[in-house]
Motif scaffolding. Structure first.
Motif, PDB file in Angstrom:
ATOM      1  N   ALA A  56       8.885  -5.790  -7.419  1.00  0.00           N
ATOM      2  CA  ALA A  56      10.403  -6.138  -7.060  1.00  0.00           C
ATOM      3  C   ALA A  56      10.972  -5.257  -6.093  1.00  0.00           C
ATOM      4  CB  ALA A  56      11.134  -5.794  -8.391  1.00  0.00           C
ATOM      5  N   ILE A  57      10.624  -4.037  -5.929  1.00  0.00           N
ATOM      6  CA  ILE A  57      11.066  -3.274  -4.880  1.00  0.00           C
ATOM      7  C   ILE A  57      10.663  -3.732  -3.450  1.00  0.00           C
ATOM      8  CG2 ILE A  57      11.076  -0.693  -3.857  1.00  0.00           C
ATOM      9  CD1 ILE A  57      10.643   0.029  -6.620  1.00  0.00           C
ATOM     10  N   LYS A  79       0.673  -1.254  -0.093  1.00  0.00           N
ATOM     11  CA  LYS A  79       0.066   0.087   0.076  1.00  0.00           C
ATOM     12  C   LYS A  79       0.845   1.131  -0.050  1.00  0.00           C
ATOM     13  CE  LYS A  79      -3.865   2.161   1.497  1.00  0.00           C
ATOM     14  NZ  LYS A  79      -3.868   3.467   0.730  1.00  0.00           N
ATOM     15  N   LEU A  80       1.905   1.294   0.817  1.00  0.00           N
ATOM     16  CA  LEU A  80       2.763   2.447   1.029  1.00  0.00           C
ATOM     17  C   LEU A  80       3.352   2.439  -0.590  1.00  0.00           C
ATOM     18  CD1 LEU A  80       4.379   1.877   4.359  1.00  0.00           C
ATOM     19  CD2 LEU A  80       3.138   4.102   3.690  1.00  0.00           C
ATOM     20  N   LEU A  81       3.778   1.508  -1.244  1.00  0.00           N
ATOM     21  CA  LEU A  81       4.326   1.666  -2.574  1.00  0.00           C
ATOM     22  C   LEU A  81       3.408   2.108  -3.416  1.00  0.00           C
ATOM     23  CD1 LEU A  81       6.408  -1.866  -2.389  1.00  0.00           C
ATOM     24  CD2 LEU A  81       7.419   0.348  -2.710  1.00  0.00           C
ATOM     25  N   ALA A  82       2.242   1.692  -3.414  1.00  0.00           N
ATOM     26  CA  ALA A  82       1.214   2.305  -4.200  1.00  0.00           C
ATOM     27  C   ALA A  82       0.679   3.598  -3.968  1.00  0.00           C
ATOM     28  CB  ALA A  82      -0.166   1.316  -4.195  1.00  0.00           C
ATOM     29  N   ASP A  83       0.998   4.373  -2.850  1.00  0.00           N
ATOM     30  CA  ASP A  83       0.561   5.482  -2.547  1.00  0.00           C
ATOM     31  C   ASP A  83       1.764   6.520  -2.719  1.00  0.00           C
ATOM     32  OD1 ASP A  83      -1.873   4.426  -1.534  1.00  0.00           O
ATOM     33  OD2 ASP A  83      -1.309   4.725   0.583  1.00  0.00           O
ATOM     34  N   ALA A 112       8.554   2.707 -10.703  1.00  0.00           N
ATOM     35  CA  ALA A 112       9.747   3.070  -9.830  1.00  0.00           C
ATOM     36  C   ALA A 112      10.797   2.179 -10.106  1.00  0.00           C
ATOM     37  CB  ALA A 112       9.106   3.134  -8.399  1.00  0.00           C
ATOM     38  N   SER A 113      11.997   2.796 -10.009  1.00  0.00           N
ATOM     39  CA  SER A 113      13.316   1.891  -9.979  1.00  0.00           C
ATOM     40  C   SER A 113      14.002   2.228  -8.666  1.00  0.00           C
ATOM     41  CB  SER A 113      14.145   2.215 -11.148  1.00  0.00           C
ATOM     42  OG  SER A 113      14.573   3.399 -11.464  1.00  0.00           O
ATOM     43  N   TYR A 114      14.803   1.511  -8.390  1.00  0.00           N
ATOM     44  CA  TYR A 114      15.517   1.371  -7.411  1.00  0.00           C
ATOM     45  C   TYR A 114      17.121   0.632  -7.329  1.00  0.00           C
ATOM     46  CZ  TYR A 114      17.809   0.646  -2.639  1.00  0.00           C
ATOM     47  OH  TYR A 114      18.686   0.604  -1.640  1.00  0.00           O
ATOM     48  N   ALA A 160      21.753  -4.204  -4.767  1.00  0.00           N
ATOM     49  CA  ALA A 160      20.402  -4.540  -5.449  1.00  0.00           C
ATOM     50  C   ALA A 160      20.067  -3.445  -6.726  1.00  0.00           C
ATOM     51  CB  ALA A 160      19.283  -4.751  -4.334  1.00  0.00           C
ATOM     52  N   GLN A 161      19.287  -4.176  -7.505  1.00  0.00           N
ATOM     53  CA  GLN A 161      18.486  -3.444  -8.568  1.00  0.00           C
ATOM     54  C   GLN A 161      17.162  -4.001  -8.700  1.00  0.00           C
ATOM     55  OE1 GLN A 161      21.153  -3.209 -11.935  1.00  0.00           O
ATOM     56  NE2 GLN A 161      20.625  -1.146 -11.983  1.00  0.00           N
TER      57      GLN A 161
END
Length: 117
Positions: free
Chosen positions: A46-47, A22-26, A32-34, A39-40
């Motif tokens: 994936a994140i 939910k935090l990722l969606a919000d 998004a990329s990290y 890590a990638q």
């Protein structure tokens, strides 16, 4: 951009996978990329998995902001610490976060400044 850093660290500290999703969606853009030396990852799944793996490796540690957030335009940089809550961080890193036009995290470029031997 302090709110951005807080949302970012909240995502990394969230242990519950559904709440983390939910935090990722919000707060994170769909594309998004990290990237850091370890890590990638691209996309929420994936994140989220990368964050989950870090939490498995350091189950009792939390991420905290170290110092101030420096920002301009749609980018911010800040240092963070990872360690037991209320204790000196064992790991210290430095991230550059770029947001999209809606203010959601789009790109994270991470660096590790202090890593235990």
């Amino acid at each position: 951009m302090n709110t951005l850093a807080a949302s970012y660290l909240a995502t990394w500290n969230e242990k519950d996978a559904d709440a983390r999703a939910k935090l990722l969606a919000d707060h994170w853009a769909d594309n998004a990329s990290y990237s850091d030396p370890m890590a990638q990852a691209s996309g929420h799944d994936a994140i989220g998995a990368t964050i989950g793996a870090v939490q498995e490796q350091f189950p009792d540690f939390v991420f905290t902001l170290v110092g101030e957030v420096d920002s301009h335009h749609q980018q911010a940089r800040f240092q963070w610490g990872l360690g037991p809550e209320g204790a000196e961080p064992v790991v210290i890193g430095f991230d550059v976060v770029v947001t999209d036009d809606d203010g959601r995290i789009e790109t994270v470029l991470g660096f590790l400044d202090k890593v235990p031997a």
